[in-house]
Design a protein around this motif. Sequence first.
Motif, PDB file in Angstrom:
ATOM      1  N   VAL A  59       0.841  -1.207   0.000  1.00  0.00           N
ATOM      2  CA  VAL A  59       0.000   0.000   0.000  1.00  0.00           C
ATOM      3  C   VAL A  59       0.871   1.250   0.000  1.00  0.00           C
ATOM      4  O   VAL A  59       0.627   2.206  -0.752  1.00  0.00           O
ATOM      5  CB  VAL A  59      -0.943   0.002   1.221  1.00  0.00           C
ATOM      6  CG1 VAL A  59      -1.593   1.375   1.398  1.00  0.00           C
ATOM      7  CG2 VAL A  59      -2.015  -1.073   1.067  1.00  0.00           C
ATOM      8  N   ASP A  62       2.490   1.863  -3.409  1.00  0.00           N
ATOM      9  CA  ASP A  62       1.585   1.987  -4.554  1.00  0.00           C
ATOM     10  C   ASP A  62       1.501   3.443  -5.005  1.00  0.00           C
ATOM     11  O   ASP A  62       0.760   4.248  -4.431  1.00  0.00           O
ATOM     12  CB  ASP A  62       0.199   1.461  -4.186  1.00  0.00           C
ATOM     13  CG  ASP A  62      -0.788   1.545  -5.346  1.00  0.00           C
ATOM     14  OD1 ASP A  62      -0.338   1.753  -6.495  1.00  0.00           O
ATOM     15  OD2 ASP A  62      -1.995   1.411  -5.105  1.00  0.00           O
ATOM     16  N   ASP A  64       0.132   4.665  -7.554  1.00  0.00           N
ATOM     17  CA  ASP A  64      -1.161   4.998  -8.142  1.00  0.00           C
ATOM     18  C   ASP A  64      -2.253   5.175  -7.097  1.00  0.00           C
ATOM     19  O   ASP A  64      -3.379   5.557  -7.431  1.00  0.00           O
ATOM     20  CB  ASP A  64      -1.599   3.904  -9.132  1.00  0.00           C
ATOM     21  CG  ASP A  64      -0.667   3.806 -10.337  1.00  0.00           C
ATOM     22  OD1 ASP A  64      -0.175   4.860 -10.779  1.00  0.00           O
ATOM     23  OD2 ASP A  64      -0.426   2.681 -10.811  1.00  0.00           O
ATOM     24  N   ALA A  65      -1.933   4.898  -5.837  1.00  0.00           N
ATOM     25  CA  ALA A  65      -2.873   5.077  -4.720  1.00  0.00           C
ATOM     26  C   ALA A  65      -4.180   4.326  -4.941  1.00  0.00           C
ATOM     27  O   ALA A  65      -5.270   4.817  -4.641  1.00  0.00           O
ATOM     28  CB  ALA A  65      -3.156   6.567  -4.495  1.00  0.00           C
ATOM     29  N   ARG A  66      -4.054   3.116  -5.434  1.00  0.00           N
ATOM     30  CA  ARG A  66      -5.249   2.294  -5.660  1.00  0.00           C
ATOM     31  C   ARG A  66      -5.371   1.158  -4.649  1.00  0.00           C
ATOM     32  O   ARG A  66      -6.476   0.837  -4.206  1.00  0.00           O
ATOM     33  CB  ARG A  66      -5.214   1.714  -7.076  1.00  0.00           C
ATOM     34  CG  ARG A  66      -5.375   2.765  -8.171  1.00  0.00           C
ATOM     35  CD  ARG A  66      -5.439   2.120  -9.548  1.00  0.00           C
ATOM     36  NE  ARG A  66      -5.628   3.120 -10.601  1.00  0.00           N
ATOM     37  CZ  ARG A  66      -5.764   2.824 -11.879  1.00  0.00           C
ATOM     38  NH1 ARG A  66      -5.725   1.563 -12.287  1.00  0.00           N
ATOM     39  NH2 ARG A  66      -5.913   3.805 -12.772  1.00  0.00           N
ATOM     40  N   LYS A  67      -4.264   0.552  -4.316  1.00  0.00           N
ATOM     41  CA  LYS A  67      -4.311  -0.595  -3.409  1.00  0.00           C
ATOM     42  C   LYS A  67      -4.820  -0.159  -2.033  1.00  0.00           C
ATOM     43  O   LYS A  67      -4.335   0.827  -1.471  1.00  0.00           O
ATOM     44  CB  LYS A  67      -2.937  -1.245  -3.269  1.00  0.00           C
ATOM     45  CG  LYS A  67      -2.966  -2.579  -2.516  1.00  0.00           C
ATOM     46  CD  LYS A  67      -1.610  -3.256  -2.545  1.00  0.00           C
ATOM     47  CE  LYS A  67      -1.649  -4.615  -1.860  1.00  0.00           C
ATOM     48  NZ  LYS A  67      -2.490  -5.586  -2.584  1.00  0.00           N
ATOM     49  N   ARG A  69      -7.720   1.021  -1.328  1.00  0.00           N
ATOM     50  CA  ARG A  69      -8.718   2.089  -1.351  1.00  0.00           C
ATOM     51  C   ARG A  69     -10.012   1.603  -0.702  1.00  0.00           C
ATOM     52  O   ARG A  69     -10.489   0.508  -0.975  1.00  0.00           O
ATOM     53  CB  ARG A  69      -8.982   2.515  -2.796  1.00  0.00           C
ATOM     54  CG  ARG A  69      -9.857   3.748  -2.928  1.00  0.00           C
ATOM     55  CD  ARG A  69      -9.978   4.158  -4.384  1.00  0.00           C
ATOM     56  NE  ARG A  69      -8.682   4.535  -4.956  1.00  0.00           N
ATOM     57  CZ  ARG A  69      -8.522   4.803  -6.262  1.00  0.00           C
ATOM     58  NH1 ARG A  69      -9.537   4.690  -7.107  1.00  0.00           N
ATOM     59  NH2 ARG A  69      -7.320   5.153  -6.690  1.00  0.00           N
ATOM     60  N   ASP A  75      -7.252   5.272   3.566  1.00  0.00           N
ATOM     61  CA  ASP A  75      -7.846   6.507   3.038  1.00  0.00           C
ATOM     62  C   ASP A  75      -7.429   7.713   3.874  1.00  0.00           C
ATOM     63  O   ASP A  75      -7.148   8.791   3.330  1.00  0.00           O
ATOM     64  CB  ASP A  75      -9.374   6.384   3.013  1.00  0.00           C
ATOM     65  CG  ASP A  75      -9.872   5.400   1.970  1.00  0.00           C
ATOM     66  OD1 ASP A  75      -9.079   5.018   1.091  1.00  0.00           O
ATOM     67  OD2 ASP A  75     -11.059   5.018   2.039  1.00  0.00           O
ATOM     68  N   ARG A  78      -3.811   8.692   3.105  1.00  0.00           N
ATOM     69  CA  ARG A  78      -3.674   9.367   1.815  1.00  0.00           C
ATOM     70  C   ARG A  78      -4.269  10.769   1.859  1.00  0.00           C
ATOM     71  O   ARG A  78      -3.695  11.713   1.318  1.00  0.00           O
ATOM     72  CB  ARG A  78      -4.322   8.521   0.725  1.00  0.00           C
ATOM     73  CG  ARG A  78      -3.500   7.285   0.362  1.00  0.00           C
ATOM     74  CD  ARG A  78      -4.193   6.359  -0.599  1.00  0.00           C
ATOM     75  NE  ARG A  78      -3.309   5.243  -0.980  1.00  0.00           N
ATOM     76  CZ  ARG A  78      -3.739   4.064  -1.383  1.00  0.00           C
ATOM     77  NH1 ARG A  78      -5.044   3.811  -1.481  1.00  0.00           N
ATOM     78  NH2 ARG A  78      -2.864   3.104  -1.704  1.00  0.00           N
TER      79      ARG A  78
END
Length: 223
Positions: A59, A62, A64-67, A69, A75, A78
């Motif tokens: 995480v 990552d 792309d800040a997708r894992k 989410r 959350d 981020r």
Amino acid sequence: MSEADEGLPPLALLLAAHAGARAQRHRAIWAFDGRLAKVARTTSDRAIGQMRLAWWNDVIEDVDARKGRGEPVVDAMRASGAMAAPGLVAMIDGWEVLVVEPEIDADGLRDYAVGRGGGLFRALAEMGADAADAPEWLVAAGQVWALWDLAGHVDDPALADAALAMARDLLPQADGGRWPRGWKPLRIAFTLARQDVLAGRGAPAGMSRALAWRLLRIALVGR
């Protein structure tokens, strides 16, 4: 209080309250530490525990800040910018010691303290990504705090005593640091731990009235 904040211990909430505009970020980092603690506390199979910790490592990396989410702590980290904090991977490494080692020796205690405590204080202090950017006394203070916290939450008296002994040995390295105003929550956390370590006590359970008064005194007068 956000979903990520639910379950945060009162001490973490009080410390974060002293972070001013960075309070949300501090709460997110404390919540992350709590997630790692839960892995160590609830995992009996070392391989599964390592997989759960590796998920958090993925995480963090990552881009792309997708894992992850939708996971409240992910959350919150981020949203507050905490995901970019230095020291997060070190925290995972520190907690991993408690997951994989059936018996914690002096080297294991040291690795735990450097990882969890040093990493936590670096993350909260917003130091550079390189450990060399953090003052040695700050990392030592984090180690003292982590060992004090461990001593108050383990069932093994011998391990608790060993943690407190190591924390006492580290105090000379941590004492004498000049705490910037923005590091007030860290100063309070370290001072509380220092007082108890010198008295031979681990972290207390819960938030008693006496502890609340101690925290207020430390916040106001520094001791």
